[in-house]
Scaffold this motif. Structure first.
Motif, short mmCIF file in Angstrom:
data_model
loop_
_atom_site.label_atom_id
_atom_site.label_comp_id
_atom_site.label_asym_id
_atom_site.label_seq_id
_atom_site.Cartn_x
_atom_site.Cartn_y
_atom_site.Cartn_z
N LEU A 196 -1.32 6.26 5.26
CA LEU A 196 -1.70 5.61 4.01
C LEU A 196 -2.31 6.64 3.08
O LEU A 196 -3.17 7.43 3.49
N GLN A 197 -1.87 6.62 1.85
CA GLN A 197 -2.39 7.57 0.86
C GLN A 197 -3.77 7.10 0.42
O GLN A 197 -3.93 5.94 0.05
N VAL A 198 -4.77 7.98 0.52
CA VAL A 198 -6.12 7.60 0.09
C VAL A 198 -6.64 8.55 -0.97
O VAL A 198 -6.16 9.66 -1.12
N ARG A 199 -7.67 8.06 -1.68
CA ARG A 199 -8.36 8.91 -2.67
C ARG A 199 -9.53 9.61 -1.97
O ARG A 199 -9.84 9.27 -0.83
N LEU A 246 0.85 -1.19 0.00
CA LEU A 246 0.00 0.00 0.00
C LEU A 246 0.89 1.25 0.00
O LEU A 246 1.99 1.24 0.55
N GLU A 247 0.37 2.32 -0.60
CA GLU A 247 1.17 3.54 -0.71
C GLU A 247 1.11 4.33 0.61
O GLU A 247 0.02 4.58 1.15
N SER A 248 2.28 4.73 1.11
CA SER A 248 2.29 5.54 2.35
C SER A 248 3.22 6.73 2.15
O SER A 248 4.02 6.77 1.23
N PHE A 262 -8.80 6.13 7.18
CA PHE A 262 -9.26 7.48 7.52
C PHE A 262 -8.75 7.91 8.88
O PHE A 262 -8.10 7.14 9.60
N GLY A 263 -9.04 9.17 9.22
CA GLY A 263 -8.53 9.71 10.49
C GLY A 263 -7.06 10.04 10.36
O GLY A 263 -6.53 10.24 9.27
N ASP A 264 -6.38 10.06 11.50
CA ASP A 264 -4.98 10.50 11.53
C ASP A 264 -4.05 9.61 10.72
O ASP A 264 -2.97 10.04 10.32
N CYS A 265 -4.43 8.35 10.49
CA CYS A 265 -3.51 7.43 9.81
C CYS A 265 -3.59 7.54 8.29
O CYS A 265 -2.90 6.82 7.58
N ALA A 266 -4.47 8.44 7.79
CA ALA A 266 -4.64 8.54 6.34
C ALA A 266 -4.19 9.91 5.83
O ALA A 266 -4.39 10.92 6.49
#
Ligand SMILES: Cc1cc2nc3c(=O)[nH]c(=O)nc-3n(C[C@H](O)[C@H](O)[C@H](O)COP(=O)(O)OP(=O)(O)OC[C@H]3O[C@@H](n4cnc5c(N)ncnc54)[C@H](O)[C@@H]3O)c2cc1C
Length: 433
Positions: A294-297, A286-288, A311-315
């Protein structure tokens, strides 16, 4: 078999999501909702500076995951996520040990159809020499309670001193973001309360609080018109505020800055910067980013796997506009994203397109303990409105009440508010143990 939704992390965001999904999809048998957390209980993180100062008794505001799961039609699994197998859609949980080091819950794997990662963040000391060894952090309830015990020990030692001399205590806080500022004000309040309870060998004016900020002003992430009055209020309370002071080393009894200053302190707290848990870095491809998020769309799906949300602080969720800014790591954002994901996961099961997340900044309120709060509220019609004093404090407290509403519903939240009121009139205003 019904759709398996596994949510990892029962914090400000993950617990709200599990509760909402349990009450809908779980209750109707449309999905099997499982929440995983490394601990058995939850405490809302923005309360931790109050736990540290002793103005909040954490056992009264903690929530038990097992009971919450039972009441809201989801499953709870105790364990710390340690790995991921995307091809087989399984996560692995490390064994949970008891205080004697014996296995309480063995390591195991859990299968999922949709995986949601909401494992939060912890303070980032940027590898500063001596910080991990000599500073206290406020990421968990245990850390906040440790700070409180150390604070109280200073007072009890001074109180037991037979020679009648007065004691001193010096606290240095690294980082003048919301956490550092609120902790400084809360400690000032604690100093007065402790003296009022008779622990007056350390007089309030002998608690020396220094707030150290590498940037040019306090609350660097908030507008200057909030930072300025907060800075003035802190100085009025007797807090020494040092700006443009980057801590480069921490020793047993002092903090050294890159500018050559040495700030001596018996209690040192690091409250600057965040980073997501290190296991997210290179989690099965996964992309970080550089702080492990973690990189999200905008749908909150990870960039390389549609079945995995974060989601939240980890995203790291980009804000619209393309200027490279991400959604800030705040309880407000985690709450909004949990509400969106509660809808998204239902749509996903129904095979429909997912909505996109847009961060809405409803403003920022900074609590200056029971003295006051300062901040701004944002509305569609009103724009940004500055608030100060007791009204701002009421809005500040309402943030936590909103979290409770999402978890318990309106009736139980009202009962909790009443029991808080009663508790306040029958118990000491500061935790004295
Ligand atoms: C002292 C303090 C004061 C703050 N004040 C404010 C404020 O006033 N306003 C505001 O908007 N924000 C505030 N914040 C920030 C806010 O707390 C966070 O933005 C918010 O809690 C993020 O929610 P989350 O769900 O992403 O993570 P968290 O609430 O941190 O929850 C993460 C959860 O994941 C669990 N976990 C972690 N790793 C694993 C793993 N490997 N396996 C299983 N479970 C795991 C943890 O046990 C935890 O329950 C404050 C933060 C701190 C530390």
């Amino acid at each position: 078999m019904s759709h398996r939704i596994v949510i990892v992390g029962g914090g400000a965001g993950g617990l709200e999501l599990a509760t909402r999904l349990g009450r809908t999809l779980g209750k109707r048998g449309q999905a099997r909702v499982t929440l995983v957390d490394a601990n058995l209980t939850h405490i809302w993180k923005p309360l931790l500076h109050e736990v540290a100062a002793g103005s909040l008794n954490s056992s009264e505001d903690e929530l038990n995951y097992v009971a919450q799961a039972k009441w809201n039609h989801f499953e709870f699994q105790l364990g710390r996520m340690a790995g991921l197998n995307r091809a087989e859609r399984r996560i692995s949980l490390a064994a949970t040990l008891d205080e004697r080091g014996e296995v309480l819950v063995p390591e195991r794997e859990l299968g999922y159809d949709s995986l949601v990662l909401a494992v939060g963040s912890s303070t980032n000391d940027f590898g500063t020499t001596g910080a991990a060894e000599h500073c206290l952090f406020l990421d968990t309830r245990e850390q906040a309670e440790r700070f409180h015990r150390q604070l109280l020990s200073h007072y009890l030692r001074a109180h037991a001193n037979q020679d009648g001399s007065t004691g001193q205590i010096s606290v240095a806080i690294v980082g003048a973001g919301a956490t550092g500022v609120e902790l400084a004000a809360e400690l000032h309040h604690a100093a007065h309360e402790l003296a009022a309870y008779g622990l007056d060998r350390i007089r309030p004016e002998n608690m020396r609080i220094t707030l150290i900020e590498a940037g040019p002003r306090v609350l660097p992430a908030l507008p200057e018109r909030i930072g300025k009055p907060v800075h003035q209020t802190l100085e009025k309370l007797g807090v020494t505020v040092l700006t443009n002071a980057a801590v480069s080393q921490v020793t047993h009894d002092a903090l050294l800055t890159a500018q050559g200053d040495s700030i001596s302190a018996s209690l040192k707290v690091w409250a600057a910067g965040i980073r997501a848990p290190s296991f997210l870095k290179e989690l099965d491809g996964l992309e970080s980013n550089r702080i492990n998020q973690l990189q999200v769309r905008p749908t909150l799906q990870t960039t390389r796997d549609d079945n995995i949300f974060a989601f939240g602080d980890c995203a790291a969720c980009p804000q619209p506009g393309g200027d490279g800014r991400n959604v800030p790591p705040r309880a407000q954002a985690a709450h909004q994203q949990a509400s969106l994901l509660a809808k998204s996961l239902k749509l996903r099961i129904a095979g429909q397109a997912l909505p996109e997340y847009r961060y809405r900044d409803y403003g920022s309120l900074i609590s200056l303990s029971s003295f006051s709060a300062i901040g701004n509220l944002m509305g569609n019609l009103t724009g940004s409105v500055m608030l100060e004093g007791w009204l701002a404090r009421v809005f500040y407290i309402s943030l936590y009440r909103m979290h409770q509403m999402a978890l318990y519903g309106p009736l139980r939240t009202l009962l909790l508010m009443l029991s808080d009121r009663i508790g306040r009139s029958t118990e000491p205003r500061l935790k004295l143990h």
